[in-house]
Design an enzyme around this catalytic site. Structure first.
Site, PDB file in Angstrom:
ATOM      1  N   CYS A 115       0.830  -1.218   0.000  1.00 48.65           N
ATOM      2  CA  CYS A 115       0.000   0.000   0.000  1.00 48.65           C
ATOM      3  C   CYS A 115       0.859   1.261   0.000  1.00 48.65           C
ATOM      4  O   CYS A 115       0.343   2.366  -0.160  1.00 48.65           O
ATOM      5  CB  CYS A 115      -0.928   0.014   1.214  1.00 48.65           C
ATOM      6  SG  CYS A 115      -2.085  -1.345   1.219  1.00 48.65           S
ATOM      7  N   HIS A 255      -2.293   7.078   4.286  1.00 48.22           N
ATOM      8  CA  HIS A 255      -2.910   5.900   3.661  1.00 48.22           C
ATOM      9  C   HIS A 255      -4.146   5.544   4.480  1.00 48.22           C
ATOM     10  O   HIS A 255      -4.101   5.504   5.715  1.00 48.22           O
ATOM     11  CB  HIS A 255      -1.903   4.744   3.654  1.00 48.22           C
ATOM     12  CG  HIS A 255      -2.524   3.428   3.307  1.00 48.22           C
ATOM     13  ND1 HIS A 255      -3.394   3.279   2.247  1.00 48.22           N
ATOM     14  CD2 HIS A 255      -2.421   2.197   3.893  1.00 48.22           C
ATOM     15  CE1 HIS A 255      -3.784   2.015   2.186  1.00 48.22           C
ATOM     16  NE2 HIS A 255      -3.221   1.342   3.175  1.00 48.22           N
ATOM     17  N   ASN A 285     -10.213   0.736   2.288  1.00 48.85           N
ATOM     18  CA  ASN A 285      -8.779   0.754   1.987  1.00 48.85           C
ATOM     19  C   ASN A 285      -8.586   0.445   0.498  1.00 48.85           C
ATOM     20  O   ASN A 285      -8.778  -0.692   0.073  1.00 48.85           O
ATOM     21  CB  ASN A 285      -8.087  -0.291   2.872  1.00 48.85           C
ATOM     22  CG  ASN A 285      -6.585  -0.389   2.625  1.00 48.85           C
ATOM     23  OD1 ASN A 285      -6.076   0.174   1.665  1.00 48.85           O
ATOM     24  ND2 ASN A 285      -5.898  -1.119   3.478  1.00 48.85           N
TER      25      ASN A 285
HETATM   26  O1  UT7 Z   1      -3.285  -1.329   4.098  1.00 51.92           O
HETATM   27  C1  UT7 Z   1      -2.466  -2.029   4.975  1.00 51.92           C
HETATM   28  C2  UT7 Z   1      -3.011  -3.348   5.322  1.00 51.92           C
HETATM   29  N1  UT7 Z   1      -3.976  -3.554   6.331  1.00 51.92           N
HETATM   30  C3  UT7 Z   1      -4.204  -2.868   7.467  1.00 51.92           C
HETATM   31  O2  UT7 Z   1      -3.704  -1.825   7.708  1.00 51.92           O
HETATM   32  C4  UT7 Z   1      -5.113  -3.477   8.498  1.00 51.92           C
HETATM   33  C5  UT7 Z   1      -4.643  -3.208   9.893  1.00 51.92           C
HETATM   34  N2  UT7 Z   1      -5.443  -3.887  10.882  1.00 51.92           N
HETATM   35  C6  UT7 Z   1      -6.710  -3.544  11.193  1.00 51.92           C
HETATM   36  O3  UT7 Z   1      -7.239  -2.615  10.601  1.00 51.92           O
HETATM   37  C7  UT7 Z   1      -7.405  -4.301  12.307  1.00 51.92           C
HETATM   38  O4  UT7 Z   1      -6.508  -5.177  12.920  1.00 51.92           O
HETATM   39  C8  UT7 Z   1      -8.658  -5.075  11.823  1.00 51.92           C
HETATM   40  C9  UT7 Z   1      -9.753  -4.104  11.446  1.00 51.92           C
HETATM   41  C10 UT7 Z   1      -8.299  -5.942  10.637  1.00 51.92           C
HETATM   42  C11 UT7 Z   1      -9.202  -5.953  12.944  1.00 51.92           C
HETATM   43  O5  UT7 Z   1      -9.473  -5.177  14.090  1.00 51.92           O
HETATM   44  P1  UT7 Z   1      -8.987  -5.682  15.531  1.00 51.92           P
HETATM   45  O6  UT7 Z   1      -9.496  -4.719  16.522  1.00 51.92           O
HETATM   46  O7  UT7 Z   1      -7.495  -5.883  15.437  1.00 51.92           O
HETATM   47  O8  UT7 Z   1      -9.789  -7.018  15.687  1.00 51.92           O
HETATM   48  P2  UT7 Z   1      -9.237  -8.498  15.895  1.00 51.92           P
HETATM   49  O9  UT7 Z   1      -8.545  -8.970  14.638  1.00 51.92           O
HETATM   50  O10 UT7 Z   1      -8.469  -8.533  17.175  1.00 51.92           O
HETATM   51  O11 UT7 Z   1     -10.556  -9.303  16.071  1.00 51.92           O
HETATM   52  C12 UT7 Z   1     -11.429  -9.100  17.161  1.00 51.92           C
HETATM   53  C13 UT7 Z   1     -12.625 -10.020  17.003  1.00 51.92           C
HETATM   54  C14 UT7 Z   1     -12.264 -11.455  16.667  1.00 51.92           C
HETATM   55  O12 UT7 Z   1     -13.181 -12.288  17.367  1.00 51.92           O
HETATM   56  P3  UT7 Z   1     -12.756 -13.022  18.736  1.00 51.92           P
HETATM   57  O13 UT7 Z   1     -11.573 -13.881  18.357  1.00 51.92           O
HETATM   58  O14 UT7 Z   1     -12.383 -11.902  19.666  1.00 51.92           O
HETATM   59  O15 UT7 Z   1     -13.965 -13.755  19.109  1.00 51.92           O
HETATM   60  C15 UT7 Z   1     -12.534 -11.573  15.208  1.00 51.92           C
HETATM   61  O16 UT7 Z   1     -12.881 -12.883  14.809  1.00 51.92           O
HETATM   62  O17 UT7 Z   1     -13.422  -9.554  15.913  1.00 51.92           O
HETATM   63  C16 UT7 Z   1     -13.717 -10.666  15.052  1.00 51.92           C
HETATM   64  N3  UT7 Z   1     -13.887 -10.155  13.702  1.00 51.92           N
HETATM   65  C17 UT7 Z   1     -15.059  -9.682  13.235  1.00 51.92           C
HETATM   66  N4  UT7 Z   1     -16.273  -9.583  13.801  1.00 51.92           N
HETATM   67  C18 UT7 Z   1     -17.249  -9.043  13.063  1.00 51.92           C
HETATM   68  C19 UT7 Z   1     -12.929 -10.030  12.719  1.00 51.92           C
HETATM   69  N5  UT7 Z   1     -13.492  -9.478  11.626  1.00 51.92           N
HETATM   70  C20 UT7 Z   1     -14.801  -9.271  11.920  1.00 51.92           C
HETATM   71  C21 UT7 Z   1     -15.872  -8.731  11.203  1.00 51.92           C
HETATM   72  N6  UT7 Z   1     -17.081  -8.647  11.815  1.00 51.92           N
HETATM   73  N7  UT7 Z   1     -15.756  -8.291   9.932  1.00 51.92           N
END
Ligand code: UT7
Length: 328
Positions: A115, A255, A285
């Site tokens: 990105c 970004h 994104n």
């Molecule tokens: O462009 C560069 C590339 N990418 C990025 O910059 C992404 C950077 N990362 C992020 O933006 C965040 O880490 C995410 C938005 C991807 C995830 O947010 P998070 O606060 O880090 O959530 P998490 O991965 O710790 O997940 C928390 C919970 C999990 O459930 P459990 O294990 O706590 O029960 C996930 O399974 O949220 C769950 N989860 C969702 N729930 C509802 C993950 N995706 C979803 C979803 N809807 N779409």
């Protein structure tokens, strides 16, 4: 060369089709509330199956060339920053050149830097202009990650959108242009974000398709943890090289990966969110396209004005990161 290289024109294009968080609720187990609070995204634009991504790049580049007061016959180089190109071979750039009806002999290439691709490509273009090798370079950030999104994986499918943005890089009037930059990378973190199959290490086969290895995989938490620090580090270095401090900055165009990453960066860096351009709510994104899309909007609506100090900063797969400081 008397003036510095800088962005003389800017443009963007996004697909017409909107995909809202409510639409996604019908595809995977997610909710508008989760997506908005965790990412700041409300909707994204997605190409229809019969739409050609390169046409977005062509439209964005055409707008950038026009806003620079040039015509396509003035362009002498083209760089396309993208993660996944129009075709594995020959990439995306030839298709954008064809669409622009640019002179056949101009050189072009695709640049892959996650990105951060648009920031990397701007720096490469600026150095080519400084060296005197080329005068009017089009840099395109073009992305259609929807084509590599696993629509069964809720942890990634809510995050990305399609789009393109472009800039014309050329010598600017005295005082304006790119003042400093800082590009960086950490290869040990390549496995935070990748598409495993379809390249030369794991060519496409029935097995790779069955294992869903052609889709983008991401360790979101890992990216999140590094992102704020990466943005801070390169922004601070680039500002120091320009002999400026955060108080001199009029606008940051980051970004657009996650609103929480952007607000954490602003807080830690000590920059008010009033000075940060955000449009992730409408486009999600769009990877290499996110900065030029946000920049185009902020210039068109008059927020960014000639003479403003603007910081562009990004991070992405590789991992790569970087910042550019310019006087608009
Ligand atoms: O462009 C560069 C590339 N990418 C990025 O910059 C992404 C950077 N990362 C992020 O933006 C965040 O880490 C995410 C938005 C991807 C995830 O947010 P998070 O606060 O880090 O959530 P998490 O991965 O710790 O997940 C928390 C919970 C999990 O459930 P459990 O294990 O706590 O029960 C996930 O399974 O949220 C769950 N989860 C969702 N729930 C509802 C993950 N995706 C979803 C979803 N809807 N779409």
């Amino acid at each position: 060369m008397k003036g510095r290289p800088g962005i003389a024109g800017i443009g963007c294009a996004v697909p017409q089709q909107r995909l809202t968080n409510l639409d996604l609720e019908k595809l995977v187990e997610t909710s508008d509330e989760w997506i908005v609070t965790r990412t700041g995204i409300r909707e994204r634009r997605i190409l229809r199956p019969n739409e050609d991504p390169a046409q977005l790049g062509v439209a964005a580049a055409r707008q950038a060339i026009e806003s620079a007061g040039l015509s396509s016959s003035d362009i002498d180089f083209l760089i396309t920053a993208t993660n996944v190109s129009e075709m594995l071979v020959p990439g995306s750039s030839p298709f954008i050149c064809e669409g622009l009806k640019i002179k056949r002999e101009i050189p072009f290439f695709d640049l892959i830097a996650g990105c951060t691709g648009f920031v990397y490509a701007l720096k490469v273009a600026a150095d080519l202009v400084t060296a005197g090798s080329y005068k009017n370079i089009v840099v395109v950030g073009m992305e259609a990650l929807s084509r590599f999104t696993d629509w069964q994986d809720r942890s990634t499918c809510v995050l990305f959108g399609d789009g393109a943005g472009a800039a014309v890089v050329r010598e600017m009037p005295k005082g304006r242009g790119i003042l400093a930059s800082c590009l960086a990378a950490d290869s040990s973190k390549w496995d935070l974000l990748y598409i495993e199959a379809g390249g030369i290490k794991t060519p496409a086969s029935l097995e790779t398709v069955q294992k869903r290895q052609h889709f983008l995989r991401m360790e979101g938490g890992g990216v999140f943890k590094s992102a704020v620090q990466m943005m801070e580090e390169t922004t601070a270095k680039a500002l120091a090289e320009a002999g400026l401090t955060k108080d001199d900055v009029d606008w940051v165009v980051p970004h657009q990966a996650n609103l929480r990453i952007i607000t954490s960066f602003a807080k830690r860096f000590g920059i008010s969110m009033d000075r940060v351009i955000v449009n992730i709510d409408r486009y999600a994104n769009t990877s290499t396209a996110s900065i030029p899309i946000a920049l185009t909007e902020a210039v068109s609506d008059g927020r960014i004005k000639p003479g403003d100090i603007v910081v562009l900063n990004a991070f992405g797969a590789g991992v790569t990161y970087g910042a550019i400081v310019l006087r608009w």
